[in-house]
Motif scaffolding. Structure first.
Motif, PDB file in Angstrom:
ATOM      1  N   ALA A 140      43.403  37.612  11.208  1.00 36.82           N
ATOM      2  CA  ALA A 140      44.643  38.272  11.671  1.00 36.82           C
ATOM      3  C   ALA A 140      45.669  36.831  11.480  1.00 36.82           C
ATOM      4  CB  ALA A 140      44.563  38.204  13.148  1.00 36.82           C
ATOM      5  N   ASP A 141      45.342  35.821  11.519  1.00 36.36           N
ATOM      6  CA  ASP A 141      46.315  34.808  10.871  1.00 36.36           C
ATOM      7  C   ASP A 141      46.596  34.812   9.506  1.00 36.36           C
ATOM      8  OD1 ASP A 141      46.318  33.818  13.718  1.00 36.36           O
ATOM      9  OD2 ASP A 141      44.831  32.220  13.258  1.00 36.36           O
ATOM     10  N   LYS A 142      45.634  34.745   8.648  1.00 38.07           N
ATOM     11  CA  LYS A 142      45.885  35.054   7.340  1.00 38.07           C
ATOM     12  C   LYS A 142      46.588  36.261   6.983  1.00 38.07           C
ATOM     13  CE  LYS A 142      42.012  32.141   5.702  1.00 38.07           C
ATOM     14  NZ  LYS A 142      41.829  31.823   7.079  1.00 38.07           N
ATOM     15  N   VAL A 143      46.267  37.340   7.630  1.00 37.36           N
ATOM     16  CA  VAL A 143      47.242  38.659   7.311  1.00 37.36           C
ATOM     17  C   VAL A 143      48.790  38.300   7.712  1.00 37.36           C
ATOM     18  CG1 VAL A 143      47.486  40.759   7.736  1.00 37.36           C
ATOM     19  CG2 VAL A 143      45.237  40.163   7.328  1.00 37.36           C
TER      20      VAL A 143
ATOM     21  N   GLU B 288      39.883  43.576  19.032  1.00 38.68           N
ATOM     22  CA  GLU B 288      41.249  43.914  19.220  1.00 38.68           C
ATOM     23  C   GLU B 288      42.256  42.794  19.210  1.00 38.68           C
ATOM     24  OE1 GLU B 288      40.313  45.045  23.343  1.00 38.68           O
ATOM     25  OE2 GLU B 288      38.996  46.534  22.726  1.00 38.68           O
ATOM     26  N   LEU B 289      43.394  43.277  18.780  1.00 40.17           N
ATOM     27  CA  LEU B 289      44.446  42.401  18.340  1.00 40.17           C
ATOM     28  C   LEU B 289      45.769  42.802  19.155  1.00 40.17           C
ATOM     29  CD1 LEU B 289      43.706  41.877  14.627  1.00 40.17           C
ATOM     30  CD2 LEU B 289      43.656  40.057  16.519  1.00 40.17           C
ATOM     31  N   ASN B 290      46.817  42.265  19.444  1.00 38.76           N
ATOM     32  CA  ASN B 290      48.184  42.477  19.699  1.00 38.76           C
ATOM     33  C   ASN B 290      49.084  41.412  19.474  1.00 38.76           C
ATOM     34  OD1 ASN B 290      50.183  43.517  21.169  1.00 38.76           O
ATOM     35  ND2 ASN B 290      49.903  42.689  23.097  1.00 38.76           N
ATOM     36  N   HIS B 291      49.178  41.718  18.103  1.00 36.58           N
ATOM     37  CA  HIS B 291      50.162  40.616  17.275  1.00 36.58           C
ATOM     38  C   HIS B 291      51.365  41.410  16.943  1.00 36.58           C
ATOM     39  CE1 HIS B 291      51.500  37.641  14.204  1.00 36.58           C
ATOM     40  NE2 HIS B 291      50.507  37.126  14.521  1.00 36.58           N
TER      41      HIS B 291
ATOM     42  N   ARG C  49      32.680  49.824  20.508  1.00 35.54           N
ATOM     43  CA  ARG C  49      33.965  49.577  20.115  1.00 35.54           C
ATOM     44  C   ARG C  49      34.366  50.018  18.757  1.00 35.54           C
ATOM     45  NH1 ARG C  49      32.034  43.473  17.013  1.00 35.54           N
ATOM     46  NH2 ARG C  49      30.687  44.501  15.602  1.00 35.54           N
ATOM     47  N   ARG C  50      35.844  49.802  18.493  1.00 40.26           N
ATOM     48  CA  ARG C  50      36.304  50.208  17.124  1.00 40.26           C
ATOM     49  C   ARG C  50      36.394  48.965  16.305  1.00 40.26           C
ATOM     50  NH1 ARG C  50      41.254  54.352  18.853  1.00 40.26           N
ATOM     51  NH2 ARG C  50      40.117  55.922  19.666  1.00 40.26           N
ATOM     52  N   LEU C  51      36.405  49.553  14.956  1.00 37.98           N
ATOM     53  CA  LEU C  51      36.549  48.510  13.884  1.00 37.98           C
ATOM     54  C   LEU C  51      38.044  48.894  13.307  1.00 37.98           C
ATOM     55  CD1 LEU C  51      33.170  48.725  11.842  1.00 37.98           C
ATOM     56  CD2 LEU C  51      34.012  47.101  14.005  1.00 37.98           C
ATOM     57  N   ASN C  52      38.841  48.030  13.018  1.00 38.86           N
ATOM     58  CA  ASN C  52      40.204  48.553  12.846  1.00 38.86           C
ATOM     59  C   ASN C  52      40.600  47.718  11.517  1.00 38.86           C
ATOM     60  OD1 ASN C  52      40.805  49.762  15.355  1.00 38.86           O
ATOM     61  ND2 ASN C  52      40.604  47.481  16.212  1.00 38.86           N
ATOM     62  N   LEU C  53      41.602  48.496  10.865  1.00 44.26           N
ATOM     63  CA  LEU C  53      42.323  47.916   9.745  1.00 44.26           C
ATOM     64  C   LEU C  53      43.640  47.200  10.227  1.00 44.26           C
ATOM     65  CD1 LEU C  53      42.224  51.070   7.383  1.00 44.26           C
ATOM     66  CD2 LEU C  53      40.605  49.283   7.586  1.00 44.26           C
ATOM     67  N   ILE C  54      43.834  46.066   9.603  1.00 47.26           N
ATOM     68  CA  ILE C  54      45.217  45.340  10.140  1.00 47.26           C
ATOM     69  C   ILE C  54      45.954  44.897   8.904  1.00 47.26           C
ATOM     70  CG2 ILE C  54      44.301  44.312  12.013  1.00 47.26           C
ATOM     71  CD1 ILE C  54      44.117  41.877  10.962  1.00 47.26           C
TER      72      ILE C  54
END
Length: 313
Positions: free
Chosen positions: A133-136, A149-152, A266-271
């Protein structure tokens, strides 16, 4: 036009490396040429794009605001160049994936993508959810495939596919023949789990709500295969994605433990970065990801899911 694409390349590379020397090396330039390009860009518009903190160059407030626009402008320029050469889907995609996805799902997708688009390539970076997530967010990766799970505020999250964790043990473990495990059983086990910051650990902690502080976490390891080997050696029990356990269950080197009282789904996600320009290659890659959503991995339904259902009866 008062700036050049080369100046923007130096600006972006310096933002990525926080150092002009490393930016110059990345762009195959001399340090003096890179420093001159950056200085000219700032002086032409009388702005400061970086704050100098010792040897590090950190983006100024203005630099932070301009970086997404510069990234997208460069991406569009590269796509125009590719179109002029006759290659509509070309170039190099920087894709990030978490450990389970990188090891068990992403590689065949990359092979499929290369077969479809020979002029394009995909570079894969494997890390935990937090680091991907940090790199994206920093535009170091074009997109990410993550388990957590993310909340960015800068990232867009798209649901990709379903997954489920599975508790497992060595075949000779005292509880290997147990029809189902209770919370009391779970509290008496030695656990070998992923490190904090990983999507797998995030799901495990959530599934174990209410008893998590009292679990005996004997080892935290950053690699799926290391956890499987440790469990095979009898050091404890593990909890990993069903995707990563299919072959081990088929060999009989590991066995599933049914825990019907806990929810490991759980869910796998695209960010993606919200401001990311979608090149033709990125658009096609996202389409391939969506196409693979409904694909089933051979054996997951019969060997793994079946063992879970037995525990639910």
């Amino acid at each position: 036009m008062r700036f050049s694409l080369r100046q923007l390349e130096v600006f972006i590379a310096t933002a990525r490396h926080e150092n002009v020397s490393r930016a110059a090396a990345d762009l195959a330039m001399s340090q003096s040429a890179a420093s001159g390009a950056l200085k000219d860009l700032e002086s032409q518009f009388d702005v400061q794009l970086f704050d100098r903190r010792g040897k590090r160059l950190q983006l100024s407030e203005l630099g932070v605001q301009l970086r997404p626009r510069a990234e997208n402008l460069l991406a569009q320029a590269r796509e125009l160049e590719q179109a002029l050469t006759g290659a509509e889907v070309a170039g190099r995609l920087q894709v990030g994936a978490t450990l389970t996805i990188g090891n068990y799902l992403a590689v065949p997708m990359i092979a499929d993508f290369r077969r479809r688009f020979p002029a394009a390539d995909v570079a894969l970076t494997v890390d935990n959810t937090e680091h991907i997530a940090d790199k994206v967010a920093a535009f170091e990766l074009d997109m990410g495939l993550v388990e957590g799970e993310l909340n960015h505020p800068d990232l867009e999250t798209r649901h990709w596919r379903e997954d489920e964790l599975q508790v497992f043990a060595a075949p000779d473990h005292p509880l290997a023949g147990r029809r189902r495990l209770t919370d009391r059983d779970l509290l008496g086990l030695e656990w070998i789990v992923r490190e904090r910051g990983s999507g797998t650990r995030q799901t495990f902690d959530r599934a174990m709500h209410g008893i998590l502080p009292d679990l005996n976490i004997s080892l935290e390891l950053p690699h799926t295969e290391a956890i499987k080997r440790a469990v095979e050696a009898g050091l404890g029990v593990g909890c990993l994605s069903q995707i990563s356990l299919v072959e081990a269950f088929a060999r009989g080197s590991l066995v599933p433990l049914a825990v019907p009282g806990r929810d490991f789904r759980r869910r796998l996600n695209l960010i993606l970065h919200r401001d990311k320009f979608h090149s033709a290659a990125l658009t096609e890659w996202l389409g391939l990801c969506e196409q693979s959503w409904a694909d089933r991995l051979p054996g997951t339904d019969s060997r793994v899911a079946g063992s879970t259902e037995q525990g639910k009866q």
